[in-house]
Design a protein around this motif. Sequence first.
Motif, mmCIF file in Angstrom:
data_model
loop_
_atom_site.group_PDB
_atom_site.id
_atom_site.type_symbol
_atom_site.label_atom_id
_atom_site.label_comp_id
_atom_site.label_asym_id
_atom_site.label_seq_id
_atom_site.Cartn_x
_atom_site.Cartn_y
_atom_site.Cartn_z
ATOM 1 N N ALA A 161 0.159 2.744 11.634
ATOM 2 C CA ALA A 161 -0.417 2.229 10.279
ATOM 3 C C ALA A 161 -0.463 0.487 10.297
ATOM 4 O O ALA A 161 -1.269 0.005 10.023
ATOM 5 C CB ALA A 161 0.593 3.034 9.132
ATOM 6 N N GLN A 162 0.691 0.265 10.157
ATOM 7 C CA GLN A 162 0.942 -1.913 9.930
ATOM 8 C C GLN A 162 -0.082 -2.117 10.745
ATOM 9 O O GLN A 162 -0.714 -2.810 10.506
ATOM 10 C CB GLN A 162 2.042 -2.181 9.857
ATOM 11 C CG GLN A 162 2.961 -1.315 9.000
ATOM 12 C CD GLN A 162 4.761 -2.393 9.709
ATOM 13 O OE1 GLN A 162 5.267 -2.252 11.109
ATOM 14 N NE2 GLN A 162 5.198 -2.655 8.255
ATOM 15 N N LEU A 163 -0.383 -1.939 12.481
ATOM 16 C CA LEU A 163 -1.029 -2.631 12.690
ATOM 17 C C LEU A 163 -2.402 -2.491 12.870
ATOM 18 O O LEU A 163 -3.493 -3.485 12.752
ATOM 19 C CB LEU A 163 -0.387 -2.473 14.559
ATOM 20 C CG LEU A 163 0.760 -2.995 15.457
ATOM 21 C CD1 LEU A 163 1.044 -2.580 16.836
ATOM 22 C CD2 LEU A 163 1.038 -4.480 14.665
ATOM 23 N N GLU A 164 -2.630 -1.644 12.195
ATOM 24 C CA GLU A 164 -4.024 -0.795 11.482
ATOM 25 C C GLU A 164 -4.617 -1.707 11.038
ATOM 26 O O GLU A 164 -6.350 -2.352 10.529
ATOM 27 C CB GLU A 164 -4.504 1.011 11.809
ATOM 28 C CG GLU A 164 -4.215 1.540 13.532
ATOM 29 C CD GLU A 164 -4.467 2.973 13.057
ATOM 30 O OE1 GLU A 164 -3.788 3.522 12.811
ATOM 31 O OE2 GLU A 164 -5.432 3.391 14.060
ATOM 32 N N TYR A 165 -3.699 -1.622 10.361
ATOM 33 C CA TYR A 165 -4.055 -2.241 8.221
ATOM 34 C C TYR A 165 -4.308 -4.168 8.643
ATOM 35 O O TYR A 165 -4.630 -5.188 8.125
ATOM 36 C CB TYR A 165 -2.860 -2.543 7.599
ATOM 37 C CG TYR A 165 -3.450 -3.431 6.301
ATOM 38 C CD1 TYR A 165 -4.178 -2.477 5.137
ATOM 39 C CD2 TYR A 165 -2.667 -4.310 5.939
ATOM 40 C CE1 TYR A 165 -4.186 -3.436 4.282
ATOM 41 C CE2 TYR A 165 -2.926 -4.947 4.126
ATOM 42 C CZ TYR A 165 -4.096 -3.888 3.790
ATOM 43 O OH TYR A 165 -4.144 -5.112 2.702
ATOM 44 N N MET A 166 -4.060 -4.362 9.815
ATOM 45 C CA MET A 166 -3.136 -5.781 9.840
ATOM 46 C C MET A 166 -4.402 -5.947 11.386
ATOM 47 O O MET A 166 -5.366 -7.553 10.939
ATOM 48 C CB MET A 166 -2.157 -6.187 10.869
ATOM 49 C CG MET A 166 -1.776 -7.833 11.227
ATOM 50 S SD MET A 166 -1.001 -8.141 12.648
ATOM 51 C CE MET A 166 1.255 -6.785 11.937
ATOM 52 N N ARG A 186 -0.011 7.101 -5.810
ATOM 53 C CA ARG A 186 -1.878 7.207 -5.852
ATOM 54 C C ARG A 186 -2.237 6.343 -5.009
ATOM 55 O O ARG A 186 -1.386 5.220 -4.347
ATOM 56 C CB ARG A 186 -2.118 6.435 -6.984
ATOM 57 C CG ARG A 186 -3.201 6.045 -7.804
ATOM 58 C CD ARG A 186 -2.948 5.785 -9.446
ATOM 59 N NE ARG A 186 -1.903 6.528 -10.604
ATOM 60 C CZ ARG A 186 -1.287 6.167 -11.771
ATOM 61 N NH1 ARG A 186 -2.165 4.964 -11.509
ATOM 62 N NH2 ARG A 186 -0.451 6.047 -12.029
ATOM 63 N N ASN A 187 -3.218 6.715 -4.900
ATOM 64 C CA ASN A 187 -4.015 5.516 -3.200
ATOM 65 C C ASN A 187 -3.615 5.210 -2.741
ATOM 66 O O ASN A 187 -3.265 4.304 -1.588
ATOM 67 C CB ASN A 187 -4.466 4.086 -4.257
ATOM 68 C CG ASN A 187 -5.451 4.441 -5.080
ATOM 69 O OD1 ASN A 187 -6.289 5.303 -5.305
ATOM 70 N ND2 ASN A 187 -5.462 3.557 -6.409
ATOM 71 N N LEU A 188 -2.439 6.999 -1.768
ATOM 72 C CA LEU A 188 -1.814 6.247 -0.508
ATOM 73 C C LEU A 188 -2.909 5.927 0.095
ATOM 74 O O LEU A 188 -3.966 6.015 0.542
ATOM 75 C CB LEU A 188 -1.366 8.222 -0.047
ATOM 76 C CG LEU A 188 -0.265 8.156 0.973
ATOM 77 C CD1 LEU A 188 0.453 7.304 0.904
ATOM 78 C CD2 LEU A 188 -0.444 9.042 1.379
ATOM 79 N N PRO A 189 -1.979 4.665 1.193
ATOM 80 C CA PRO A 189 -3.175 4.090 2.538
ATOM 81 C C PRO A 189 -3.671 5.055 2.863
ATOM 82 O O PRO A 189 -3.123 5.710 3.466
ATOM 83 C CB PRO A 189 -2.150 2.893 3.088
ATOM 84 C CG PRO A 189 -1.505 2.994 1.677
ATOM 85 C CD PRO A 189 -1.427 4.285 1.420
ATOM 86 N N HIS A 190 -5.029 5.020 3.456
ATOM 87 C CA HIS A 190 -5.570 6.051 5.047
ATOM 88 C C HIS A 190 -5.009 6.155 5.955
ATOM 89 O O HIS A 190 -5.214 6.807 6.475
ATOM 90 C CB HIS A 190 -7.815 5.920 4.738
ATOM 91 C CG HIS A 190 -7.959 6.530 5.320
ATOM 92 N ND1 HIS A 190 -8.021 7.895 5.414
ATOM 93 C CD2 HIS A 190 -8.392 7.526 6.560
ATOM 94 C CE1 HIS A 190 -8.544 9.130 6.587
ATOM 95 N NE2 HIS A 190 -9.112 7.835 7.299
ATOM 96 N N THR A 191 -4.636 4.450 5.736
ATOM 97 C CA THR A 191 -3.718 4.107 7.469
ATOM 98 C C THR A 191 -2.700 5.114 7.254
ATOM 99 O O THR A 191 -1.996 5.759 8.873
ATOM 100 C CB THR A 191 -3.700 3.034 7.480
ATOM 101 O OG1 THR A 191 -2.809 2.477 6.907
ATOM 102 C CG2 THR A 191 -4.287 2.312 7.952
ATOM 103 N N LEU A 192 -1.836 5.584 6.603
ATOM 104 C CA LEU A 192 -0.572 6.319 6.703
ATOM 105 C C LEU A 192 -0.826 7.880 6.909
ATOM 106 O O LEU A 192 -0.288 8.226 7.409
ATOM 107 C CB LEU A 192 0.103 5.817 5.248
ATOM 108 C CG LEU A 192 0.553 3.869 5.638
ATOM 109 C CD1 LEU A 192 1.267 4.687 3.809
ATOM 110 C CD2 LEU A 192 1.781 4.509 6.259
ATOM 111 N N VAL A 193 -1.541 8.032 5.988
ATOM 112 C CA VAL A 193 -2.265 9.573 5.921
ATOM 113 C C VAL A 193 -2.650 9.860 7.725
ATOM 114 O O VAL A 193 -2.393 10.882 7.999
ATOM 115 C CB VAL A 193 -3.397 10.007 5.275
ATOM 116 C CG1 VAL A 193 -3.813 11.354 5.337
ATOM 117 C CG2 VAL A 193 -2.439 9.863 4.032
ATOM 118 N N THR A 194 -2.743 8.831 8.466
ATOM 119 C CA THR A 194 -3.824 8.939 9.734
ATOM 120 C C THR A 194 -2.536 8.894 10.725
ATOM 121 O O THR A 194 -2.625 9.706 11.345
ATOM 122 C CB THR A 194 -4.656 7.759 10.308
ATOM 123 O OG1 THR A 194 -5.908 8.659 9.444
ATOM 124 C CG2 THR A 194 -5.540 7.943 11.229
#
Length: 472
Positions: free
Chosen positions: A172-177, A302-310
Amino acid sequence: MAVSKNRIALGSTRAERAILVGVDFTRRSRIKRAGADGARAAVRLNESADATADSTPSSEISALGLDAEESLAEFRELVLSAGGEIVAELIQSRAKPDPATLIGSGKVEEIAGIAASTEADLVLFDHDLTPTQLRNLDSALPCRVLDRTQLILDIFARHARTSEGQLQVELAQLEYMLPRLTGRGKAMSQLGGGIGTRGPGETQLEMDRRRIQRRIDHLKLDIEDVRRVRRQQRQRREAVPVPTVALVGYTNAGKSTLFNRLTGAHVLSSSRMFATLDPKVRAIELPSRRKVLLSDTVGFIRNLPHTLVTSFRATLEEVQEAEVLLHVRDAASTYGEEQKAQVEKVLGELDSLQKPRIEVLNKIDLLDAQARDALSNRLASQSAVHAVTASAQTGEGSDALLAAIDEALHSDPLVDAEFRIPQNEGAVLAAIEAGTVIHARRYEGNLVYLTVTGPASLVGRFRAFRQREIVD
């Protein structure tokens, strides 16, 4: 690329000093509140008009009504969960986001002055920043800038204990970065086509992107291995029909405390947000003597990052495979309906919204008698909602919850039957006594006559000893 270098340094030896910045992109004249809430919001607006000269964070907060206050209060809990020290709080109200800085150049200058005077280490935005906004704010402010998703990712990284959880957080961190990598000056610029502009073949920025992409691909393969192992474990469980019940709910609603109460386990339960990331599964026995597996899952927000859900889809498969969901809610929360909506939003992303659900109104020990009566009246008027009030802390309502789970299970229904079993069949007698509710027992010679209620799977295993099935 090591993710630890990109993690927030909150919670280090010295708590980092943080400035919280909330945003509200709604016009003040369009506050949508009914009844008393609307009146209170109007009073706050009138009071704030007289206090504009003060420009203190508290006056800015009060100008926005309950929604902004609740959002900032939740964000404050996130920062405290990460180990930060809050030195200032501000809220910016605009009709729409500023494309360059999100909050506007004037507010950026104000934050820069506050950061300098308070010696803040970082500025935290309760909103996601675009790569352009992040770059501009980094240049304009004297300290680091982080947005809501980066803060949540850091908390997840701190609380992940198993290798599976660490893999999912790093992904999740890398996909966001990846889309937020930026170059620094001409050394990072794209290769030119004129004399003297030809480089060695690949810029540092391109090399970083390529390295991160390779790591992402590798992590996805590792997580797929985790999913494969989970599928194998699930198939072994399905060989013996034991249904799964999953705890879901907003973070800090008391899921882990309830899990401990029902299972007798001792998993970490904390008032901090996202204290539990790695899934826990334990067996429990229901009043019908049926066995089920209870699974504790990561909390939503609230507003859970989509990268985390994935990234956490492998972990959240327990939710997708569960027969019944226990939606744990904080009965003492002032914005419980908003929390409920956010949980249902994530369940929708997991294609689990149509599963049978039991709402567990937790923390009723924090309510006074009047609030309890109001809650009971509200639940009585909502007959379509299957809800149970409980307190995971004191154990109140645990029996009613177990009975509700018993009633909601359909994969292995309860049946009434009579057995005639020879006394020398000790293994059969032990299995029936352990897995069913015995209503009557009598002895005739070498035979034991039993009238029982039990799961169809167990009753069916001993059909050779069944005298007759009882029809209601």
